[in-house]
Design a protein around this motif. Structure first.
Motif, PDB file in Angstrom:
ATOM      1  N   MET A 219       0.848  -1.194   0.000  1.00 24.70           N
ATOM      2  CA  MET A 219       0.000   0.000   0.000  1.00 24.70           C
ATOM      3  C   MET A 219       0.886   1.248   0.000  1.00 24.70           C
ATOM      4  O   MET A 219       1.892   1.315   0.695  1.00 24.70           O
ATOM      5  N   LEU A 220       0.479   2.257  -0.793  1.00 25.78           N
ATOM      6  CA  LEU A 220       1.231   3.500  -0.828  1.00 25.78           C
ATOM      7  C   LEU A 220       0.882   4.357   0.364  1.00 25.78           C
ATOM      8  O   LEU A 220      -0.186   4.252   0.947  1.00 25.78           O
ATOM      9  N   SER A 221       1.788   5.228   0.717  1.00 21.14           N
ATOM     10  CA  SER A 221       1.514   6.166   1.792  1.00 21.14           C
ATOM     11  C   SER A 221       0.494   7.193   1.337  1.00 21.14           C
ATOM     12  O   SER A 221       0.325   7.443   0.149  1.00 21.14           O
ATOM     13  N   GLN A 222      -0.163   7.794   2.298  1.00 10.67           N
ATOM     14  CA  GLN A 222      -1.176   8.801   2.001  1.00 10.67           C
ATOM     15  C   GLN A 222      -0.532   9.970   1.281  1.00 10.67           C
ATOM     16  O   GLN A 222       0.544  10.432   1.637  1.00 10.67           O
ATOM     17  N   ARG A 223      -1.186  10.442   0.225  1.00  7.21           N
ATOM     18  CA  ARG A 223      -0.629  11.525  -0.569  1.00  7.21           C
ATOM     19  C   ARG A 223      -1.686  12.590  -0.807  1.00  7.21           C
ATOM     20  O   ARG A 223      -2.875  12.320  -0.841  1.00  7.21           O
ATOM     21  N   THR A 224      -1.241  13.819  -0.998  1.00  7.47           N
ATOM     22  CA  THR A 224      -2.121  14.929  -1.329  1.00  7.47           C
ATOM     23  C   THR A 224      -1.740  15.418  -2.713  1.00  7.47           C
ATOM     24  O   THR A 224      -0.700  15.052  -3.247  1.00  7.47           O
ATOM     25  N   PRO A 225      -2.580  16.250  -3.348  1.00  3.78           N
ATOM     26  CA  PRO A 225      -2.218  16.795  -4.649  1.00  3.78           C
ATOM     27  C   PRO A 225      -0.832  17.419  -4.627  1.00  3.78           C
ATOM     28  O   PRO A 225      -0.445  18.094  -3.690  1.00  3.78           O
ATOM     29  N   ARG A 226      -0.101  17.185  -5.692  1.00  2.00           N
ATOM     30  CA  ARG A 226       1.294  17.585  -5.730  1.00  2.00           C
ATOM     31  C   ARG A 226       1.457  19.103  -5.745  1.00  2.00           C
ATOM     32  O   ARG A 226       0.641  19.815  -6.311  1.00  2.00           O
ATOM     33  N   PRO A 227       2.525  19.640  -5.143  1.00  3.31           N
ATOM     34  CA  PRO A 227       2.726  21.080  -5.116  1.00  3.31           C
ATOM     35  C   PRO A 227       3.001  21.627  -6.500  1.00  3.31           C
ATOM     36  O   PRO A 227       3.475  20.922  -7.389  1.00  3.31           O
TER      37      PRO A 227
ATOM     38  N   LEU B  27      -6.283  24.576 -10.840  1.00  5.49           N
ATOM     39  CA  LEU B  27      -7.716  24.245 -10.775  1.00  5.49           C
ATOM     40  C   LEU B  27      -8.279  24.577  -9.395  1.00  5.49           C
ATOM     41  O   LEU B  27      -9.376  25.149  -9.282  1.00  5.49           O
ATOM     42  N   HIS B  28      -7.554  24.229  -8.339  1.00  4.85           N
ATOM     43  CA  HIS B  28      -8.026  24.542  -6.987  1.00  4.85           C
ATOM     44  C   HIS B  28      -8.160  26.046  -6.782  1.00  4.85           C
ATOM     45  O   HIS B  28      -9.114  26.521  -6.155  1.00  4.85           O
ATOM     46  N   GLN B  29      -7.214  26.815  -7.313  1.00  2.12           N
ATOM     47  CA  GLN B  29      -7.278  28.267  -7.175  1.00  2.12           C
ATOM     48  C   GLN B  29      -8.506  28.845  -7.859  1.00  2.12           C
ATOM     49  O   GLN B  29      -9.022  29.889  -7.459  1.00  2.12           O
ATOM     50  N   ARG B  30      -8.991  28.156  -8.880  1.00  2.00           N
ATOM     51  CA  ARG B  30     -10.173  28.610  -9.612  1.00  2.00           C
ATOM     52  C   ARG B  30     -11.460  28.041  -9.024  1.00  2.00           C
ATOM     53  O   ARG B  30     -12.542  28.222  -9.579  1.00  2.00           O
ATOM     54  N   GLY B  31     -11.352  27.323  -7.913  1.00  2.00           N
ATOM     55  CA  GLY B  31     -12.525  26.780  -7.242  1.00  2.00           C
ATOM     56  C   GLY B  31     -13.023  25.473  -7.804  1.00  2.00           C
ATOM     57  O   GLY B  31     -14.149  25.047  -7.495  1.00  2.00           O
ATOM     58  N   ALA B  32     -12.209  24.802  -8.621  1.00  2.00           N
ATOM     59  CA  ALA B  32     -12.621  23.540  -9.225  1.00  2.00           C
ATOM     60  C   ALA B  32     -12.261  22.359  -8.324  1.00  2.00           C
ATOM     61  O   ALA B  32     -11.316  22.432  -7.538  1.00  2.00           O
ATOM     62  N   ARG B  33     -13.017  21.279  -8.456  1.00  2.00           N
ATOM     63  CA  ARG B  33     -12.706  20.025  -7.789  1.00  2.00           C
ATOM     64  C   ARG B  33     -12.018  19.091  -8.776  1.00  2.00           C
ATOM     65  O   ARG B  33     -12.354  19.076  -9.961  1.00  2.00           O
ATOM     66  N   VAL B  34     -11.087  18.293  -8.263  1.00  2.00           N
ATOM     67  CA  VAL B  34     -10.329  17.370  -9.099  1.00  2.00           C
ATOM     68  C   VAL B  34     -10.693  15.938  -8.707  1.00  2.00           C
ATOM     69  O   VAL B  34     -10.808  15.616  -7.521  1.00  2.00           O
ATOM     70  N   TYR B  35     -10.854  15.079  -9.716  1.00  2.00           N
ATOM     71  CA  TYR B  35     -11.262  13.697  -9.502  1.00  2.00           C
ATOM     72  C   TYR B  35     -10.264  12.746 -10.175  1.00  2.00           C
ATOM     73  O   TYR B  35      -9.655  13.085 -11.196  1.00  2.00           O
ATOM     74  N   LEU B  36     -10.125  11.555  -9.591  1.00  2.00           N
ATOM     75  CA  LEU B  36      -9.265  10.513 -10.139  1.00  2.00           C
ATOM     76  C   LEU B  36     -10.090   9.290 -10.510  1.00  2.00           C
ATOM     77  O   LEU B  36     -11.083   8.977  -9.832  1.00  2.00           O
ATOM     78  N   PRO B  37      -9.693   8.572 -11.554  1.00  2.00           N
ATOM     79  CA  PRO B  37     -10.416   7.346 -11.925  1.00  2.00           C
ATOM     80  C   PRO B  37     -10.070   6.195 -10.985  1.00  2.00           C
ATOM     81  O   PRO B  37      -8.938   6.071 -10.508  1.00  2.00           O
ATOM     82  N   VAL B  38     -11.061   5.354 -10.736  1.00  2.00           N
ATOM     83  CA  VAL B  38     -10.905   4.163  -9.905  1.00  2.00           C
ATOM     84  C   VAL B  38     -11.600   3.001 -10.613  1.00  2.00           C
ATOM     85  O   VAL B  38     -12.715   3.161 -11.115  1.00  2.00           O
TER      86      VAL B  38
ATOM     87  N   ARG C 239      -6.380   8.412   0.378  1.00  2.00           N
ATOM     88  CA  ARG C 239      -5.316   7.418   0.456  1.00  2.00           C
ATOM     89  C   ARG C 239      -5.188   6.734  -0.896  1.00  2.00           C
ATOM     90  O   ARG C 239      -6.170   6.260  -1.461  1.00  2.00           O
ATOM     91  N   LEU C 240      -3.967   6.663  -1.401  1.00  2.00           N
ATOM     92  CA  LEU C 240      -3.714   6.079  -2.710  1.00  2.00           C
ATOM     93  C   LEU C 240      -3.064   4.705  -2.570  1.00  2.00           C
ATOM     94  O   LEU C 240      -2.177   4.506  -1.741  1.00  2.00           O
ATOM     95  N   VAL C 241      -3.520   3.778  -3.389  1.00  2.00           N
ATOM     96  CA  VAL C 241      -3.002   2.407  -3.371  1.00  2.00           C
ATOM     97  C   VAL C 241      -2.766   1.953  -4.816  1.00  2.00           C
ATOM     98  O   VAL C 241      -3.137   2.647  -5.769  1.00  2.00           O
TER      99      VAL C 241
ATOM    100  N   THR D  34      -1.725   3.517  -9.689  1.00  2.00           N
ATOM    101  CA  THR D  34      -2.107   4.219  -8.474  1.00  2.00           C
ATOM    102  C   THR D  34      -3.517   4.790  -8.594  1.00  2.00           C
ATOM    103  O   THR D  34      -3.850   5.442  -9.587  1.00  2.00           O
ATOM    104  N   GLU D  35      -4.340   4.549  -7.566  1.00  2.00           N
ATOM    105  CA  GLU D  35      -5.706   5.064  -7.545  1.00  2.00           C
ATOM    106  C   GLU D  35      -6.156   5.230  -6.092  1.00  2.00           C
ATOM    107  O   GLU D  35      -5.548   4.684  -5.177  1.00  2.00           O
ATOM    108  N   PRO D  36      -7.225   5.985  -5.844  1.00  2.00           N
ATOM    109  CA  PRO D  36      -7.769   6.097  -4.482  1.00  2.00           C
ATOM    110  C   PRO D  36      -8.197   4.742  -3.927  1.00  2.00           C
ATOM    111  O   PRO D  36      -8.689   3.882  -4.654  1.00  2.00           O
ATOM    112  N   ASP D  37      -8.011   4.579  -2.639  1.00  2.00           N
ATOM    113  CA  ASP D  37      -8.369   3.347  -1.933  1.00  2.00           C
ATOM    114  C   ASP D  37      -9.877   3.100  -2.046  1.00  2.00           C
ATOM    115  O   ASP D  37     -10.686   4.003  -1.816  1.00  2.00           O
ATOM    116  N   LEU D  38     -10.255   1.870  -2.390  1.00  2.00           N
ATOM    117  CA  LEU D  38     -11.671   1.538  -2.538  1.00  2.00           C
ATOM    118  C   LEU D  38     -12.454   1.729  -1.244  1.00  2.00           C
ATOM    119  O   LEU D  38     -13.657   1.976  -1.258  1.00  2.00           O
TER     120      LEU D  38
END
Length: 234
Positions: A1-9, A96-107, A126-128, A135-139
């Protein structure tokens, strides 16, 4: 399992660096009906790019995307985490975040073959690794309906490509996940996202074999150009 990650800087880049972006192997491959051979050759092309060229391509792609009206207006955007030499769209996340948008990842959807969920990429996501070592969000989190969005409710979907042509056809990994999930986009009525294929310029093919179930793209953006195919729905 990968460590918890946030959107990249956000990564800073200069116009001088981008102006020296190495443009090698960008001649479109000849038309070929053998999808397996095309995938093999195109993967080799993108894997041949060094770390510096990958970085500069990602920055150039980001700059191209930020200029597109569809992205500037979007409030719900799906993108992907790059694997195996895919061009990296994640530097777009901060903008995108600065413009008020939400970001989604495929699972990969459990129990439903070859279809995707789109899950909100949050600070606590949490990404696994899935069964394809992607790599994708944890189910255990993405199973929460509050975190998911229906594909038709997305404004823009940034889709990874193995190959593309000027007619808006894409060559994917071969599993049909995006084609099945976004099949509704071919209908004449109802809401739909703008489908944007993103790739390295070296992944272009003169003409790709096309199947009736393949979902055409509205736009293709590479590190070097923007294509708006005439076959895609406006």
């Amino acid at each position: 399992m990968l460590s918890q990650r946030t959107p990249r800087p956000r990564r800073r880049f200069s116009h001088s660096l981008l102006s020296h972006h190495v443009r090698q192997n960008t001649t479109a491959l000849p038309a070929c009906d053998d999808r397996r051979a095309l995938r093999r050759t195109l993967r080799q092309r993108r894997r041949a790019l060094g770390h510096r060229d990958q970085y500069l391509a990602s920055m150039a792609l980001t700059r191209q995307l930020m200029q597109q009206t569809e992205l500037r207006r979007a409030r719900h955007v799906a993108l992907y985490l790059p694997e195996n030499g895919e061009i990296d769209p994640t530097p777009l996340v901060d903008w995108l975040h600065q413009r008020g948008a939400r970001v989604y990842l495929p699972v990969l959807r459990p129990l439903v073959e070859n279809r995707l969920w789109f899950v909100h990429w949050r600070f606590d996501t949490r990404l696994v690794l899935n069964r394809f070592n992607i790599t994708e969000p944890d189910l255990r989190q993405s199973g929460d309906r509050v975190r998911r969005i229906a594909p038709w409710a997305l404004d823009v979907v940034l889709m990874p490509l193995v190959g593309f042509d000027e007619q808006g056809h894409r060559l994917g990994m071969g599993g049909g996940f995006y084609d099945r999930t976004l099949a509704f986009a071919a209908e004449a009525h109802g809401p739909r996202p703008t489908l944007v294929g993103v790739a390295h310029a070296c992944q272009q093919v003169e003409r790709l074999p096309h199947q009736p179930w393949d979902v055409n793209l509205d736009m293709i953006v590479s590190d070097q150009r923007v294509l708006r195919p005439h076959t895609a729905r406006a």
